[in-house]
Structures are given as C-alpha cells and as structure tokens.
Design a protein around this motif. Sequence first.
Motif, PDB file in Angstrom:
ATOM      1  N   ASP A 123       0.823  -1.192   0.000  1.00 37.38           N
ATOM      2  CA  ASP A 123       0.000   0.000   0.000  1.00 37.38           C
ATOM      3  C   ASP A 123       0.869   1.258   0.000  1.00 37.38           C
ATOM      4  O   ASP A 123       0.550   2.224  -0.676  1.00 37.38           O
ATOM      5  N   GLY A 124       1.940   1.204   0.786  1.00 36.79           N
ATOM      6  CA  GLY A 124       2.837   2.364   0.838  1.00 36.79           C
ATOM      7  C   GLY A 124       3.485   2.642  -0.502  1.00 36.79           C
ATOM      8  O   GLY A 124       3.665   3.800  -0.887  1.00 36.79           O
ATOM      9  N   LEU A 125       3.806   1.584  -1.234  1.00 39.03           N
ATOM     10  CA  LEU A 125       4.417   1.763  -2.550  1.00 39.03           C
ATOM     11  C   LEU A 125       3.406   2.338  -3.540  1.00 39.03           C
ATOM     12  O   LEU A 125       3.724   3.265  -4.294  1.00 39.03           O
ATOM     13  N   SER A 126       2.189   1.821  -3.535  1.00 34.73           N
ATOM     14  CA  SER A 126       1.142   2.362  -4.416  1.00 34.73           C
ATOM     15  C   SER A 126       0.903   3.838  -4.127  1.00 34.73           C
ATOM     16  O   SER A 126       0.764   4.648  -5.041  1.00 34.73           O
ATOM     17  N   ASP A 127       0.867   4.180  -2.841  1.00 32.46           N
ATOM     18  CA  ASP A 127       0.667   5.567  -2.459  1.00 32.46           C
ATOM     19  C   ASP A 127       1.840   6.437  -2.909  1.00 32.46           C
ATOM     20  O   ASP A 127       1.646   7.554  -3.388  1.00 32.46           O
ATOM     21  N   ALA A 128       3.053   5.921  -2.776  1.00 32.78           N
ATOM     22  CA  ALA A 128       4.235   6.677  -3.199  1.00 32.78           C
ATOM     23  C   ALA A 128       4.233   6.917  -4.707  1.00 32.78           C
ATOM     24  O   ALA A 128       4.606   7.997  -5.166  1.00 32.78           O
ATOM     25  N   VAL A 129       3.788   5.920  -5.478  1.00 29.27           N
ATOM     26  CA  VAL A 129       3.681   6.090  -6.931  1.00 29.27           C
ATOM     27  C   VAL A 129       2.643   7.163  -7.234  1.00 29.27           C
ATOM     28  O   VAL A 129       2.885   8.085  -8.025  1.00 29.27           O
ATOM     29  N   ALA A 130       1.475   7.058  -6.628  1.00 26.23           N
ATOM     30  CA  ALA A 130       0.380   7.995  -6.891  1.00 26.23           C
ATOM     31  C   ALA A 130       0.729   9.422  -6.471  1.00 26.23           C
ATOM     32  O   ALA A 130       0.386  10.379  -7.172  1.00 26.23           O
ATOM     33  N   PRO A 171       9.684   6.204  -7.564  1.00 28.80           N
ATOM     34  CA  PRO A 171       8.854   5.128  -8.110  1.00 28.80           C
ATOM     35  C   PRO A 171       7.862   5.666  -9.147  1.00 28.80           C
ATOM     36  O   PRO A 171       7.004   6.484  -8.825  1.00 28.80           O
ATOM     37  N   PHE A 172       7.976   5.193 -10.402  1.00 25.79           N
ATOM     38  CA  PHE A 172       7.141   5.700 -11.491  1.00 25.79           C
ATOM     39  C   PHE A 172       5.865   4.902 -11.717  1.00 25.79           C
ATOM     40  O   PHE A 172       4.796   5.457 -11.877  1.00 25.79           O
ATOM     41  N   GLN A 190      21.284   8.150 -10.800  1.00 23.74           N
ATOM     42  CA  GLN A 190      21.538   7.326 -11.988  1.00 23.74           C
ATOM     43  C   GLN A 190      20.583   7.728 -13.104  1.00 23.74           C
ATOM     44  O   GLN A 190      19.474   8.178 -12.854  1.00 23.74           O
ATOM     45  N   ASP A 191      21.044   7.547 -14.323  1.00 27.22           N
ATOM     46  CA  ASP A 191      20.181   7.785 -15.474  1.00 27.22           C
ATOM     47  C   ASP A 191      19.335   6.553 -15.735  1.00 27.22           C
ATOM     48  O   ASP A 191      19.717   5.438 -15.383  1.00 27.22           O
ATOM     49  N   GLY A 192      18.208   6.742 -16.367  1.00 22.99           N
ATOM     50  CA  GLY A 192      17.399   5.627 -16.819  1.00 22.99           C
ATOM     51  C   GLY A 192      16.482   5.062 -15.757  1.00 22.99           C
ATOM     52  O   GLY A 192      16.395   5.560 -14.631  1.00 22.99           O
ATOM     53  N   ILE A 193      15.814   4.005 -16.160  1.00 27.14           N
ATOM     54  CA  ILE A 193      14.817   3.359 -15.319  1.00 27.14           C
ATOM     55  C   ILE A 193      15.301   1.967 -14.948  1.00 27.14           C
ATOM     56  O   ILE A 193      15.841   1.246 -15.782  1.00 27.14           O
ATOM     57  N   THR A 194      15.072   1.591 -13.714  1.00 29.25           N
ATOM     58  CA  THR A 194      15.416   0.262 -13.222  1.00 29.25           C
ATOM     59  C   THR A 194      14.115  -0.481 -12.932  1.00 29.25           C
ATOM     60  O   THR A 194      13.161   0.108 -12.448  1.00 29.25           O
ATOM     61  N   THR A 195      14.108  -1.776 -13.234  1.00 32.56           N
ATOM     62  CA  THR A 195      12.953  -2.620 -12.947  1.00 32.56           C
ATOM     63  C   THR A 195      13.233  -3.402 -11.668  1.00 32.56           C
ATOM     64  O   THR A 195      14.227  -4.115 -11.584  1.00 32.56           O
ATOM     65  N   PHE A 196      12.354  -3.243 -10.688  1.00 33.76           N
ATOM     66  CA  PHE A 196      12.480  -3.927  -9.413  1.00 33.76           C
ATOM     67  C   PHE A 196      11.340  -4.935  -9.257  1.00 33.76           C
ATOM     68  O   PHE A 196      10.185  -4.605  -9.532  1.00 33.76           O
ATOM     69  N   ALA A 197      11.643  -6.139  -8.803  1.00 31.73           N
ATOM     70  CA  ALA A 197      10.609  -7.105  -8.417  1.00 31.73           C
ATOM     71  C   ALA A 197      10.123  -6.674  -7.033  1.00 31.73           C
ATOM     72  O   ALA A 197      10.913  -6.613  -6.085  1.00 31.73           O
ATOM     73  N   VAL A 198       8.842  -6.368  -6.926  1.00 33.52           N
ATOM     74  CA  VAL A 198       8.311  -5.824  -5.670  1.00 33.52           C
ATOM     75  C   VAL A 198       8.524  -6.790  -4.509  1.00 33.52           C
ATOM     76  O   VAL A 198       8.829  -6.363  -3.393  1.00 33.52           O
ATOM     77  N   PRO A 212       8.581   6.015   2.284  1.00 34.74           N
ATOM     78  CA  PRO A 212       8.332   7.232   1.508  1.00 34.74           C
ATOM     79  C   PRO A 212       8.804   8.457   2.290  1.00 34.74           C
ATOM     80  O   PRO A 212       8.678   8.515   3.514  1.00 34.74           O
ATOM     81  N   THR A 213       9.371   9.412   1.583  1.00 31.14           N
ATOM     82  CA  THR A 213       9.819  10.656   2.204  1.00 31.14           C
ATOM     83  C   THR A 213       8.826  11.764   1.867  1.00 31.14           C
ATOM     84  O   THR A 213       7.875  11.555   1.119  1.00 31.14           O
ATOM     85  N   ALA A 214       9.076  12.937   2.382  1.00 34.60           N
ATOM     86  CA  ALA A 214       8.232  14.101   2.062  1.00 34.60           C
ATOM     87  C   ALA A 214       8.608  14.694   0.706  1.00 34.60           C
ATOM     88  O   ALA A 214       7.852  15.497   0.147  1.00 34.60           O
ATOM     89  N   ASP A 215       9.754  14.287   0.152  1.00 35.22           N
ATOM     90  CA  ASP A 215      10.216  14.825  -1.129  1.00 35.22           C
ATOM     91  C   ASP A 215       9.369  14.267  -2.270  1.00 35.22           C
ATOM     92  O   ASP A 215       9.021  13.090  -2.285  1.00 35.22           O
ATOM     93  N   THR A 216       9.071  15.129  -3.236  1.00 38.22           N
ATOM     94  CA  THR A 216       8.310  14.716  -4.413  1.00 38.22           C
ATOM     95  C   THR A 216       9.161  14.921  -5.667  1.00 38.22           C
ATOM     96  O   THR A 216      10.221  15.550  -5.625  1.00 38.22           O
ATOM     97  N   PHE A 217       8.664  14.378  -6.794  1.00 34.66           N
ATOM     98  CA  PHE A 217       9.381  14.487  -8.065  1.00 34.66           C
ATOM     99  C   PHE A 217       8.382  14.598  -9.204  1.00 34.66           C
ATOM    100  O   PHE A 217       7.202  14.256  -9.043  1.00 34.66           O
ATOM    101  N   LYS A 218       8.863  15.072 -10.330  1.00 33.31           N
ATOM    102  CA  LYS A 218       8.038  15.121 -11.536  1.00 33.31           C
ATOM    103  C   LYS A 218       8.382  13.893 -12.373  1.00 33.31           C
ATOM    104  O   LYS A 218       9.555  13.633 -12.626  1.00 33.31           O
ATOM    105  N   PRO A 219       7.366  13.141 -12.809  1.00 29.24           N
ATOM    106  CA  PRO A 219       7.658  11.940 -13.612  1.00 29.24           C
ATOM    107  C   PRO A 219       8.166  12.327 -14.991  1.00 29.24           C
ATOM    108  O   PRO A 219       7.792  13.375 -15.536  1.00 29.24           O
ATOM    109  N   ASN A 220       9.033  11.483 -15.539  1.00 31.43           N
ATOM    110  CA  ASN A 220       9.548  11.716 -16.884  1.00 31.43           C
ATOM    111  C   ASN A 220       8.872  10.713 -17.820  1.00 31.43           C
ATOM    112  O   ASN A 220       9.309   9.577 -17.947  1.00 31.43           O
ATOM    113  N   HIS A 221       7.781  11.128 -18.459  1.00 34.96           N
ATOM    114  CA  HIS A 221       7.008  10.228 -19.323  1.00 34.96           C
ATOM    115  C   HIS A 221       7.808   9.785 -20.544  1.00 34.96           C
ATOM    116  O   HIS A 221       7.624   8.676 -21.028  1.00 34.96           O
TER     117      HIS A 221
END
Length: 177
Positions: free
Chosen positions: A1-8, A32-33, A51-59, A67-76
């Motif tokens: 749930d925490g990961l889903s919330d962090a993505v959202a 987390p994108f 690091q550059d690029g995207i990494t695939t993690f097995a959940v 999750p931290t208080a820091d936010t980011f803009k997604p790179n579509h």
Amino acid sequence: DGLSDAVARRRVCNSRYHAPWKGTTREHRIKPFRLLWHRSALYLFANIDGQDGITTFAVHRIEGLEPTADTFKPNHADLKEHARRAFGIFVSDDEEDVEIIFDKDIAWRIEERIFHPDETKERLEDGRLRYKARTSAQWEIIPWVLSYGGFAELVQPSTWRQMMVETLDEARQSYTD
C-alpha cells in the motif's frame, strides 16, 4: 500500500532491495514511477537517485520502503523509451535486431497479438511467419522462443542464437541418462 501511495503521490522513497542472483541487499533512494503486473509477479519501474534511466524492481524483493516528504516530476519520455526497448518489461544495455521464424501451424498466435511496439510480421510464401523487432530483452526473447519448441526458430542475432543452442544442449543433457 505504501508503494502504491508513493507512486500515486510521486514521493521519493528510501528502499532496501535484495538481489538473490548477486547475493546482495542494497539501499537506494528511488523515484517510483509505475507498478506493473508481469508473468505472475508485480514489478516497479523506478529511477535510482543519481543514476540515469529506469530500473525494474521485483516488488517481492523490496525488503523495506520508506516514503519521504520529497516529491518528483515523472519523466514520461523515459518511461515510453524504456517500454519501447523492452520485450515485456526487462531492458538490457544493448539493443539488437531480432528475427524469429514461426511455423505456419502457430503463425496465427503471433499475428493476433502485439508483443512489441516496433514489431513487424510477414507471412512467407510457405505459410511461416517472419517476426522482427529491435529490443534489448534477451532474457525474455529466448524463453519466449523456447516456449514454442520446434515451432519457432530464433534466426538473429547470431549471439542469441548461439545461446539458444547452448540452452537446448543443456536441457537435453537433463533428459539423458
């Protein structure tokens, strides 16, 4: 749930990830994108901070997530490019031109689906199907071709074809006394 919330909420997270094939557990600060379900497992596309690029993690290998208080803009654009280079969800460093010939008896199975955004399919005069794509996903292409047994032949790249031969030789030895 925490990961889903962090993505959202686009929250930067501190994570601890176990990689069993390396025998390591590492801590990463990640962005987390996207979560994806693939072959009976949940995966995360994320950027590792610094690091550059995207990494695939097995959940299921994420041992800790904060999750931290820091936010980011997604790179579509990065997500779209990552998906284009994959065959499924995994990406390696080097892209290759892949060619597979499918037997006429199963060609329809390949024709009815899209497996890669840049794929091409061509019916040959004898009914077989030539499938082509440019991808870096060797660890997904080889098992995919193997799943069709004698009904599929990996033609190119030659280095992947050699890996197919070695894999088949190893499998055959498992069935000999």
